[in-house]
Design an enzyme around this catalytic site. Structure first.
Site, short mmCIF file in Angstrom:
data_model
loop_
_atom_site.label_atom_id
_atom_site.label_comp_id
_atom_site.label_asym_id
_atom_site.label_seq_id
_atom_site.Cartn_x
_atom_site.Cartn_y
_atom_site.Cartn_z
CG ASP A 154 -1.80 4.33 -5.09
OD1 ASP A 154 -1.65 5.43 -4.54
OD2 ASP A 154 -2.21 4.17 -6.26
NE ARG A 155 -5.07 -0.27 2.03
CZ ARG A 155 -5.06 -0.34 3.36
NH1 ARG A 155 -4.53 -1.40 3.97
NH2 ARG A 155 -5.61 0.60 4.08
#
Length: 253
Positions: free
Chosen positions: A69-70
């Site tokens: 995930d970012r």
């Protein structure tokens, strides 16, 4: 196939500064929080767009093997050739990759260790990618967890070992058992934040360690990533050891 835009010298220097491990087949990066792995709407700077900077004289541009995930930091694996990437992809699909995450969770109660087996599905709608436990339509998702240290009765440092690789799996699972990850407002709401502690409001989820069979030799390859600054500050605040290499799941096969 369309050609990727050339990577700037600044971005090449940046992506090379993230290298934790490199050999003829594999590169492991220490992905910082806040940097996307791939592009999307409104996302113009991402790991995938800088991979040309990791060629290091090889004939092929490296390729992504998996994603984070970012806002999740830690070990991200890159294949240095089509063949190596395919072999690594089989490792991940066959669940031979052993991924250990560290997190701070809120609302621990009597949490100690256990197994979460809750199916996950994508919620309908266009307000960004969001997952949820769904016993009818969800895909099976399994996570082992173990509490490593506690800070009072409200916060805990836990290790997480996902047996499956569903989108946002760890964030959904911890929230589902009433212990959202610190800073994860998306799944924990206001319960994911602790007022008055001076703690960062960023997501406290880190891909600490990855163990895989090497695509050429088959020997175990173990890569660890240090905590990002905001998480290291939290560890130091509570007196946790951010550099321990103990295996929290040593007794599990």
């Amino acid at each position: 196939l369309p050609q990727k835009a050339p990577v700037s010298e600044a971005d090449a220097d940046f992506i090379r500064s993230l290298v934790l491990y490199r050999d003829d087949d594999v590169i492991a990066l220490d992905k910082p929080p806040g940097l996307a792995v791939q592009g999307g709407t409104g996302t113009h700077r991402h790991i995938d767009g800088m991979l040309e900077g990791l060629r290091f004289g090889a004939d092929e541009t490296p390729r992504l093997v998996h994603r984070l995930d970012r806002d999740t930091s830690g070990v991200l694996l890159i294949g240095r050739s089509r063949a190596a990437t395919a072999a690594l992809g089989r490792v991940f699909r066959g669940r031979e990759a052993r991924k250990i995450y560290w997190a701070i969770v809120v609302g621990i109660a009597d949490l100690r260790d256990g197994r979460i087996d809750l199916p996950i599905a994508k919620l309908p709608g266009k307000a960004g990618e969001r997952m949820a436990v769904d016993h009818e339509e969800g895909q099976r998702a399994i996570t082992y967890y173990r509490v490593l240290e506690t800070a009072g009765r409200r916060l805990a440092w836990i290790a997480l070992w996902p047996q499956t690789g569903r989108t946002h799996q760890l964030r959904v699972h911890t929230a589902a058992i009433g212990c959202p990850i610190l800073g994860d407002g998306k799944y924990g709401g206001q319960e994911a934040f602790v007022a008055g502690q001076g703690l960062s409001r960023k997501l406290h989820l880190h891909a600490r360690e990855l163990t895989i069979p090497h695509p050429s030799t088959g020997a175990p390859l173990v890569v660890r990533a240090p905590l990002p600054d905001h998480m290291r500050e939290t560890w130091n605040f509570f007196g946790f050891d951010p550099d321990t290499e103990d295996d929290p799941f040593a007794e599990l096969p």
